[in-house]
Each structure stands twice: as C-alpha cells, then as structure tokens.
Enzyme design. Structure first.
Site, PDB file in Angstrom:
ATOM      1  N   ASN A 182     -68.115  56.148   8.763  1.00 20.21           N
ATOM      2  CA  ASN A 182     -68.220  57.075   9.919  1.00 20.21           C
ATOM      3  C   ASN A 182     -69.181  57.887  10.169  1.00 20.21           C
ATOM      4  O   ASN A 182     -69.000  58.920  11.035  1.00 20.21           O
ATOM      5  CB  ASN A 182     -66.783  57.849  10.079  1.00 20.21           C
ATOM      6  CG  ASN A 182     -66.695  58.817   8.834  1.00 20.21           C
ATOM      7  OD1 ASN A 182     -67.525  58.764   7.876  1.00 20.21           O
ATOM      8  ND2 ASN A 182     -65.505  59.244   8.783  1.00 20.21           N
TER       9      ASN A 182
ATOM     10  N   ASP B 275     -68.638  67.417  -3.468  1.00 18.96           N
ATOM     11  CA  ASP B 275     -67.292  67.659  -2.949  1.00 18.96           C
ATOM     12  C   ASP B 275     -66.410  67.176  -4.282  1.00 18.96           C
ATOM     13  O   ASP B 275     -66.692  66.673  -5.043  1.00 18.96           O
ATOM     14  CB  ASP B 275     -67.224  66.624  -1.789  1.00 18.96           C
ATOM     15  CG  ASP B 275     -67.524  65.189  -1.720  1.00 18.96           C
ATOM     16  OD1 ASP B 275     -67.954  64.696  -2.825  1.00 18.96           O
ATOM     17  OD2 ASP B 275     -67.809  64.602  -0.625  1.00 18.96           O
TER      18      ASP B 275
ATOM     19  N   HIS C 240     -70.086  60.222   7.787  1.00 23.61           N
ATOM     20  CA  HIS C 240     -70.066  61.452   7.016  1.00 23.61           C
ATOM     21  C   HIS C 240     -71.070  61.540   5.764  1.00 23.61           C
ATOM     22  O   HIS C 240     -71.485  60.337   5.360  1.00 23.61           O
ATOM     23  CB  HIS C 240     -68.691  61.638   6.533  1.00 23.61           C
ATOM     24  CG  HIS C 240     -67.901  61.099   5.418  1.00 23.61           C
ATOM     25  ND1 HIS C 240     -66.772  60.633   5.027  1.00 23.61           N
ATOM     26  CD2 HIS C 240     -68.779  60.531   4.392  1.00 23.61           C
ATOM     27  CE1 HIS C 240     -66.676  60.021   4.042  1.00 23.61           C
ATOM     28  NE2 HIS C 240     -67.932  59.755   3.658  1.00 23.61           N
TER      29      HIS C 240
ATOM     30  N   GLU D 230     -66.807  65.030   7.835  1.00 23.69           N
ATOM     31  CA  GLU D 230     -66.262  64.024   9.031  1.00 23.69           C
ATOM     32  C   GLU D 230     -66.788  64.475  10.320  1.00 23.69           C
ATOM     33  O   GLU D 230     -67.277  65.567  10.583  1.00 23.69           O
ATOM     34  CB  GLU D 230     -64.895  63.977   8.908  1.00 23.69           C
ATOM     35  CG  GLU D 230     -64.137  64.168   7.488  1.00 23.69           C
ATOM     36  CD  GLU D 230     -64.108  62.658   6.862  1.00 23.69           C
ATOM     37  OE1 GLU D 230     -65.329  61.998   7.149  1.00 23.69           O
ATOM     38  OE2 GLU D 230     -63.547  62.198   6.125  1.00 23.69           O
TER      39      GLU D 230
HETATM   40  P1  PGA Z   1     -69.568  54.889  -0.962  1.00 22.62           P
HETATM   41  O1  PGA Z   1     -69.241  56.354  -0.206  1.00 22.62           O
HETATM   42  O2  PGA Z   1     -70.765  55.021  -1.649  1.00 22.62           O
HETATM   43  O3  PGA Z   1     -68.269  54.647  -1.957  1.00 22.62           O
HETATM   44  O4  PGA Z   1     -69.815  53.845   0.107  1.00 22.62           O
HETATM   45  C1  PGA Z   1     -70.250  56.699   0.455  1.00 22.62           C
HETATM   46  C2  PGA Z   1     -69.623  58.017   1.326  1.00 22.62           C
HETATM   47  O5  PGA Z   1     -68.387  58.071   1.462  1.00 22.62           O
HETATM   48  O6  PGA Z   1     -70.335  59.024   1.353  1.00 22.62           O
END
Ligand code: PGA
Length: 242
Positions: free
Chosen positions: A135, A67, A137, A142
C-alpha cells in the site's frame, strides 16, 4: 531517486550490501537505520558474510530500527526485536547498547514515542534501509499519514495486517497497533536505500516511480529526498513504463 534494477533478489541484496559496506568502511561509527520484513533478509545475510570475512565491522555502529508492534514481548518470534537478533545481531559483533529498537509499553505509549523521537532527533541516521508495503507504506506509515508525522502509535491498515498474516497464521493474531518512526524522521536520514522485490510489489513500484507525490501513498515523499537509491529486482520493475 536513483533507480537501480537488478536481475533478481540476490543481486538486489548484493547491490544494497555494497552500498552499506562502503559506508561502514568510510565511517565505522555510522548510524544505520534498519528495517524488518522479508525484503532485507538477503541484505543482512550479505552483511553477516562480510562481517565474518572481516571486511566490515559493526563494533562502533549504532542502529535504529523503524518500528515494532505494540503489545508484543521481545521473545515473541514475531516481534521485530526478535527478528533483528535472529537475522542480523546474533551473527555479527555489535554492542547491544548500540542497538535501538522502538518499543511501546501499554499505558506509556506517548512517553515511549517521545523517547524514541528524541533519540532520533539527537542522532541523524547516515543511511536508512527501507522496504515498502504493497500500500506504499514506509516503516508503518500507512496511507494518509501526514508527511510531517514524527514517531507515533499507528493503527495498522487492514492491507498491512493481511500482508503480515502469513507470519501469524491468522488475521486475528496480527497486532492492530505499532510504534513507528514517522515520515519526517525517515526523511531526516542522509541517505535512503529502498529495496523491493517480487511481482507482488510491481504495481507499488510503478506508482512510486510514475505517480505523483501524495500522502495517500506515503513512499511518494521520497521523490523529494536528495539521496535515495531505489534498488529493485526485475520482477518488481516489471510494470514500469519502458
Ligand atoms: P516485506 O515488507 O519486506 O515483508 O514485503 C515490507 C514492508 O511492509 O515495509
């Protein structure tokens, strides 16, 4: 899902690196799906070390990132393009032409999603690295994204923007939109390695492992993928039923 609980973040990074190094030795021209965020940084450091030692080579590897924020320039330190170069690509020998990071130009979002989606459909990823949002995702898919979703422009969840404001200084500065591989693209990978670390992910990991499959919790779809390694540290595993 094959659940691997490691003592700490460093051990989890090393364990994921072992899996990726094995693939690179077996298939030097493999297609690697990569992720950003805090979680895979330790893994990338392990891979850089292995590349420095000539244990592995990225010379013929193709990479595909999950992404990228919309409306962000590639030289902005918060762009995922910048992140990937700073944390991995600048430290290994890789052909820049083999590096694929989605981008969405203002006014051409649909076309840019289609281009990236076509690329993914023509190149099945051998191994996809994933983090997980609090959450649930994966990529920027999302909660309540369709499991059939392909590459698209997402309105970022407030929780995601709150989680990422630590990088931007304020909530207002966090972009509101991003381009992301869809869940269907992610599920198309032959092998998935999801890494999670820290107590702030413990409830999320509990829901992933013990909860049901539902679009409300995007990562839950991984339960029906035939080849997923879930590599978590003891803190992220701390809420799991014993
Ligand atoms: P993080 O993000 O590794 O910074 O916890 C993970 C994500 O949002 O997929």
């Amino acid at each position: 899902m094959n659940i691997i609980i490691c003592e700490n973040y460093q051990k989890a990074s090393q364990k994921s690196a072992v899996i990726i190094k094995k693939l690179l030795k077996l298939k030097p021209n493999c297609k690697l799906g990569l992720a950003t965020g805090s979680t895979p940084i330790g893994l990338y450091q392990e891979l850089i070390r292995a590349s420095d030692n000539n244990e592995i080579s990225f010379k013929d590897v193709q990479t595909y990132n999950l992404d990228e924020y919309c409306n962000i320039s590639i030289d902005n330190e918060q762009s995922y393009y910048y992140f990937m170069h700073k944390n991995l690509f600048h430290h290994i020998y890789i052909n820049e032409r083999n590096v694929h990071i989605p981008f969405a130009r203002a006014g051409y979002e649909k076309e840019d999603c289609m281009t990236y989606n076509n690329l993914l459909n023509q190149n099945q990823v051998d191994l996809q690295v994933l983090g997980i949002g609090t959450n649930g995702h994966i990529g920027f898919n999302e909660p309540n994204t369709s499991f059939e979703q392909e590459t698209f422009i997402v309105d970022l969840d407030l929780q995601t923007r709150l989680d990422n404001q630590r990088f931007f200084g304020s909530l207002e500065a966090v972009p509101t939109k991003a381009i992301t591989m869809g869940i269907k693209n992610i599920m198309n990978a032959k092998h998935i390695v999801l890494i999670a670390s820290g107590v702030n992910k413990a409830k999320t990991i509990k829901r992933l492992v013990e909860g049901s499959i539902s679009e409300e919790f995007p990562a839950s779809i991984l339960k029906i993928h035939p080849n997923v390694d879930l590599i978590i540290d003891a803190d992220a595993a701390s809420e799991l039923d014993k």
